[in-house]
Scaffold this motif. Structure first.
Motif, PDB file in Angstrom:
ATOM      1  N   LEU A 546       1.014  -0.690   0.216  1.00  0.00           N
ATOM      2  CA  LEU A 546       0.079  -0.250   0.084  1.00  0.00           C
ATOM      3  C   LEU A 546       1.181   1.430   0.021  1.00  0.00           C
ATOM      4  O   LEU A 546       0.367   2.302  -0.463  1.00  0.00           O
ATOM      5  CB  LEU A 546      -1.235   0.304   1.054  1.00  0.00           C
ATOM      6  CG  LEU A 546      -1.979  -1.038   1.240  1.00  0.00           C
ATOM      7  CD1 LEU A 546      -2.887  -0.832   2.769  1.00  0.00           C
ATOM      8  CD2 LEU A 546      -2.881  -1.082  -0.237  1.00  0.00           C
ATOM      9  N   ALA A 547       1.894   1.594   0.977  1.00  0.00           N
ATOM     10  CA  ALA A 547       2.786   2.057   0.670  1.00  0.00           C
ATOM     11  C   ALA A 547       3.421   2.438  -0.159  1.00  0.00           C
ATOM     12  O   ALA A 547       4.260   4.013  -0.568  1.00  0.00           O
ATOM     13  CB  ALA A 547       3.685   2.584   1.739  1.00  0.00           C
ATOM     14  N   ARG A 548       4.337   1.578  -1.361  1.00  0.00           N
ATOM     15  CA  ARG A 548       5.388   1.538  -2.232  1.00  0.00           C
ATOM     16  C   ARG A 548       4.895   1.372  -3.697  1.00  0.00           C
ATOM     17  O   ARG A 548       5.129   2.577  -5.040  1.00  0.00           O
ATOM     18  CB  ARG A 548       6.291   0.645  -2.280  1.00  0.00           C
ATOM     19  CG  ARG A 548       6.772   0.099  -1.498  1.00  0.00           C
ATOM     20  CD  ARG A 548       7.692   1.864  -0.824  1.00  0.00           C
ATOM     21  NE  ARG A 548       8.370   1.943   0.394  1.00  0.00           N
ATOM     22  CZ  ARG A 548       9.018   2.880   0.541  1.00  0.00           C
ATOM     23  NH1 ARG A 548       8.958   4.050  -0.206  1.00  0.00           N
ATOM     24  NH2 ARG A 548      10.327   3.256   1.961  1.00  0.00           N
ATOM     25  N   LEU A 549       3.076   0.829  -3.718  1.00  0.00           N
ATOM     26  CA  LEU A 549       2.436   0.855  -5.174  1.00  0.00           C
ATOM     27  C   LEU A 549       2.449   2.133  -5.852  1.00  0.00           C
ATOM     28  O   LEU A 549       1.982   2.197  -7.208  1.00  0.00           O
ATOM     29  CB  LEU A 549       1.260  -0.578  -5.088  1.00  0.00           C
ATOM     30  CG  LEU A 549       2.018  -2.043  -4.903  1.00  0.00           C
ATOM     31  CD1 LEU A 549       0.690  -2.639  -5.535  1.00  0.00           C
ATOM     32  CD2 LEU A 549       2.724  -2.123  -6.040  1.00  0.00           C
ATOM     33  N   ARG A 557       1.918  -1.859 -11.625  1.00  0.00           N
ATOM     34  CA  ARG A 557       1.715  -2.552 -10.187  1.00  0.00           C
ATOM     35  C   ARG A 557       1.530  -3.748 -10.330  1.00  0.00           C
ATOM     36  O   ARG A 557       2.308  -4.226  -8.500  1.00  0.00           O
ATOM     37  CB  ARG A 557       0.496  -1.663  -9.641  1.00  0.00           C
ATOM     38  CG  ARG A 557       0.487  -0.272  -9.795  1.00  0.00           C
ATOM     39  CD  ARG A 557      -0.635   1.308  -9.276  1.00  0.00           C
ATOM     40  NE  ARG A 557      -0.510   2.051  -9.090  1.00  0.00           N
ATOM     41  CZ  ARG A 557      -1.095   2.661  -8.443  1.00  0.00           C
ATOM     42  NH1 ARG A 557      -2.457   2.583  -8.312  1.00  0.00           N
ATOM     43  NH2 ARG A 557      -1.322   4.478  -8.416  1.00  0.00           N
ATOM     44  N   ARG A 558       0.165  -4.375 -10.521  1.00  0.00           N
ATOM     45  CA  ARG A 558       0.286  -5.765 -10.456  1.00  0.00           C
ATOM     46  C   ARG A 558       1.357  -6.664 -10.373  1.00  0.00           C
ATOM     47  O   ARG A 558       1.572  -7.557  -9.883  1.00  0.00           O
ATOM     48  CB  ARG A 558      -0.996  -6.824 -11.270  1.00  0.00           C
ATOM     49  CG  ARG A 558      -1.355  -7.889 -10.806  1.00  0.00           C
ATOM     50  CD  ARG A 558      -2.852  -8.252 -12.453  1.00  0.00           C
ATOM     51  NE  ARG A 558      -3.948  -7.708 -11.684  1.00  0.00           N
ATOM     52  CZ  ARG A 558      -4.516  -7.391 -10.993  1.00  0.00           C
ATOM     53  NH1 ARG A 558      -4.799  -8.360 -10.098  1.00  0.00           N
ATOM     54  NH2 ARG A 558      -6.077  -7.065 -10.901  1.00  0.00           N
ATOM     55  N   LEU A 578      -3.546 -11.561  -2.720  1.00  0.00           N
ATOM     56  CA  LEU A 578      -2.978 -10.725  -1.566  1.00  0.00           C
ATOM     57  C   LEU A 578      -2.748  -9.567  -3.164  1.00  0.00           C
ATOM     58  O   LEU A 578      -3.365  -8.172  -2.692  1.00  0.00           O
ATOM     59  CB  LEU A 578      -1.603 -10.772  -1.282  1.00  0.00           C
ATOM     60  CG  LEU A 578      -1.957 -11.497   0.127  1.00  0.00           C
ATOM     61  CD1 LEU A 578      -0.213 -11.767   0.283  1.00  0.00           C
ATOM     62  CD2 LEU A 578      -2.516 -10.903   0.950  1.00  0.00           C
ATOM     63  N   ALA A 579      -2.522  -9.419  -4.162  1.00  0.00           N
ATOM     64  CA  ALA A 579      -1.521  -8.748  -5.176  1.00  0.00           C
ATOM     65  C   ALA A 579      -3.562  -8.110  -5.401  1.00  0.00           C
ATOM     66  O   ALA A 579      -3.666  -6.803  -5.476  1.00  0.00           O
ATOM     67  CB  ALA A 579      -1.167  -8.796  -6.776  1.00  0.00           C
ATOM     68  N   ASN A 580      -4.211  -8.903  -5.569  1.00  0.00           N
ATOM     69  CA  ASN A 580      -5.701  -8.584  -6.204  1.00  0.00           C
ATOM     70  C   ASN A 580      -6.523  -7.883  -5.069  1.00  0.00           C
ATOM     71  O   ASN A 580      -7.690  -6.547  -4.675  1.00  0.00           O
ATOM     72  CB  ASN A 580      -6.727  -9.450  -6.521  1.00  0.00           C
ATOM     73  CG  ASN A 580      -6.448 -10.504  -8.062  1.00  0.00           C
ATOM     74  OD1 ASN A 580      -5.423 -10.106  -8.683  1.00  0.00           O
ATOM     75  ND2 ASN A 580      -6.130 -11.619  -7.811  1.00  0.00           N
TER      76      ASN A 580
END
Length: 705
Positions: A546-549, A557-558, A578-580
């Motif tokens: 959440l901080a880096r993407l 991003r995905r 998790l990515a989703n």
């Protein structure tokens, strides 16, 4: 080998070449300057540094006047060009004083009890030393301040420079000590000539040969033992045998005999087994012996003692560590110690001009100015000419070649003597005192005194001072501390200085939203156990994403998220899930701008909130912030806590934290809508916080009227 042109940068000053005894030749600088000038052509830059950042304008004016005459300037520069200085401290008020030389008394009364190497109290050397010491003592007593200085003159501001150490160095140190002026002692000391070292060596000789009565008598009178003159006479007079035997037999007569015998007996025993350094270190530590030496001989003896111990260590590192060998080695050697004369210690520095190279002082005295250097070859030193080495035989027997070589060496010595004067004059920052004493030969032509006298007649003013006359350049703008206080009392204070100061603003009452969480904060899920540890690690990974993407373009991003999770050893299926989940939060239409390009992470906010009380100020850090022309989005992450599913179940401490953030953002961005939300990493899922809920929390913080 070199892709860029080669350059040469050289800095030098022929005027300050004073180390011919180390092989320095100022003419070589000019030879090399011409060489590189011819090689470089138009690219050669000959920059002359004429601005002095040290000395006041009056001192520099005097220096220029001293060397204005070509004869006086000979040897300072190869080209003979005029010497000119510019003061960087243009507004400084300097002063130069030229005192009349003190003449020898016509019929000095001999003192047959005085040691032959000690100056008579009527000698010009002693008189000048007394005058300088008295002037310094008066400065310190009166608290005299130099112009532009807030602090009065200290002993460390003063330097006394000479072309040679004797005869003046010993006398001025003695007179300064008698006047209770802190003095650093000579800049160089010979260990064998230091009384503290003599006493320690006497103890070493006693430990090797107790039968040496003269050595033992000197040792008994030293601070190491401390017998009085009367006690030594009572012990030694009319004795029947050796002095050590006499002391051993009569040790019970008086306490001082007993103490002396105990100390010396212990030294005899230890000398058989201790190496030199350990022996003398024990001596100095026994019965505060080092303190007794310094009390009798002065603090300057500390340097000699430390160097003596270092000498013992040096001897042990290269030789068999025996006391007899060390004493013999030290007596045959000629160890010399150079004191550190930097300005750190608050003591008058007495030193040669050679030792002062690179140093400076607010006030400089030049007392030994009336003589010329000894001609080369006087002591049998070889002379070096173009045709070879020449032995300087006496004048009556000298041939033309020897006479010519002597004259050349003499002229070179005089040129360096003038360069030495230049270095001495330019050590002074604000005050320069040129004085001297005559001997039976009077004042030598070409001496520093004559050069300074000629210059002062051109730029100075003759003044009467205490029944005699001095010449001075510059105003005597010194003032005592008492005069400064009187002058300050006459200055009218402005009206604002008489008015009471306005009341100071009360310090803000700092409110940190994170501090509001400390009380009643929901418990974190314990990482104990495999299942909980996995949840704990999962929450940290989500927080990182959440901080880096948001810093990565949305199309990438995905893929970046899956690569990151795979590198953290997350299974492919779980990594995809998790990515989703993270991207679902980032792509949420309500808060997508908060994670879009241009949004910021970890933003500190500070704002005054008078509605919460006098001096109230909020200070905190928001995890995610996005600002546009109409709206401000604020998001805070909550990691590894059991997340509520309804906003009504969110802990009040979290609601209060976000309410304070929203109130601060309203102050910082007036007229814009403030929208807040929490992101629960245990999921993850996004939870918007409605305004009415946050308004109720703020209402609870407003103090009652």
């Amino acid at each position: 080998l070199f892709s860029a042109p080669r350059t040469v940068f050289a800095v030098g000053d022929q005027k300050q070449s004073i180390f011919s005894f180390q092989g320095a030749d100022p003419d070589e600088f000019e030879v090399n300057r011409r060489y590189f000038s011819s090689r470089a052509g138009d690219d050669f830059a000959d920059v002359r540094l004429q601005t002095s950042r040290r000395s006041a304008p009056e001192i520099l004016r005097f220096v220029d006047a001293v060397f204005a005459d070509p004869a006086a300037r000979e040897g300072l520069t190869s080209s003979g060009e005029t010497i000119e200085h510019h003061a960087f401290r243009k507004d400084a008020k300097g002063r130069v004083e030229f005192w009349p030389a003190i003449k020898p008394a016509k019929t000095p009364e001999p003192d047959y009890w005085r040691p032959v190497d000690v100056e008579s109290e009527t000698s010009p050397v002693v008189q000048l030393a007394e005058r300088i010491a008295g002037k310094i003592r008066k400065w310190l007593d009166d608290g005299v301040r130099l112009p532009g200085c807030e602090e009065p003159i200290r002993a460390g501001d003063i330097m006394i420079l000479m072309p040679r150490r004797e005869p003046f160095a010993t006398e001025i140190i003695r007179k300064l000590t008698q006047a209770r002026v802190p003095v650093a002692g000579a800049d160089r000391i010979r260990l064998k000539n230091e009384i503290a070292v003599m006493d320690l060596m006497a103890l070493g000789r006693f430990a090797l040969l107790p039968e040496d009565d003269l050595n033992l008598a000197a040792l008994l009178r030293s601070p190491l033992v401390g017998l009085s003159e009367e006690e030594l006479f009572a012990l030694a007079h009319q004795r029947s045998g050796r002095l050590w035997r006499e002391l051993s037999e009569r040790r019970e007569e008086v306490p001082s005999f007993a103490a002396a015998h105990e100390f010396l007996s212990d030294a005899l025993k230890r000398a058989d087994t201790m190496p030199p350094y350990e022996f003398f270190a024990w001596v100095l530590n026994a019965n505060s012996m080092r303190a007794r030496l310094l009390s009798r001989l002065g603090p300057e003896a500390s340097d000699a003692i430390d160097e003596f111990l270092s000498l013992a260590l040096e001897y042990e590192s290269a030789n068999t560590p025996s006391l007899e060998g060390f004493v013999h080695w030290t007596e045959r050697g000629d160890a010399e110690v150079k004191r550190d004369m930097e300005r750190g210690r608050d003591q008058v520095r007495v030193m040669t001009v050679h030792g002062a190279k690179g140093l400076e002082a607010d006030i400089v005295f030049l007392p030994d100015t009336t003589t010329l250097p000894d001609p080369p070859g006087r002591r049998g030193e070889l002379l070096y000419g173009e045709d070879g080495v020449i032995f300087p035989i006496r004048k009556a027997d000298a041939c033309e070649a020897v006479t010519a070589a002597k004259e050349i060496a003499k002229q070179e010595a005089l040129r360096e003597h003038r360069r030495l004067l230049y270095v001495a004059l330019t050590r002074a920052k604000d005050r320069l005192y040129v004085c001297g004493f005559e001997n039976k030969n009077g004042i030598r032509e070409g001496s520093w005194y004559r050069l300074a006298e000629t210059a002062m007649t051109k730029v100075g003013t003759k003044l009467e001072r205490g029944g005699s006359y001095i010449c001075a350049l510059g105003e005597e703008a010194e003032e005592t501390a008492r005069a400064a206080m009187a002058r300050a009392a006459t200055i009218a204070l402005p009206e604002w200085a008489r008015e009471p100061p306005p009341a100071e603003r009360a310090r803000p009452r700092l409110i940190r939203p994170s501090d509001e969480i400390l009380e009643g904060e929901p418990a974190i899920i314990s990482p104990a156990g495999p299942k909980q540890a996995a949840r704990f690690r999962r929450g940290l990974l989500i927080h990182t994403l959440l901080a880096r993407l948001p810093e990565i373009a949305p199309p990438e991003r995905r893929n970046i998220a899956r690569l990151f999770l795979t590198s953290q050893h997350v299974a492919n299926d779980e990594a995809a899930a998790l990515a989703n989940s993270v991207l679902r939060v980032l792509d949420d239409a309500r808060f997508a701008p908060a994670f879009a390009a241009g949004s910021k992470a970890e933003i500190a906010v500070v704002a005054d909130l008078p509605e919460l009380g006098d001096g109230a100020r909020v200070s905190g850090r928001i995890d995610r912030l996005a600002v546009n022309d109409a709206e401000v989005l604020a998001i805070d992450f909550k990691t590894n806590r059991p997340p509520p599913t309804r906003v009504e179940d969110v802990s009040r401490v979290y609601l209060r934290q976000m309410a304070l953030y929203r109130l601060a953002l309203r102050k910082l961005f007036p007229g814009r809508r403030i929208t807040s939300a929490l992101v629960w990493t245990e999921g993850p899922h996004l939870m918007p916080l409605p305004d009415p809920l946050l308004d109720r929390e703020i209402a609870g913080l407003v103090p009652e009227p």
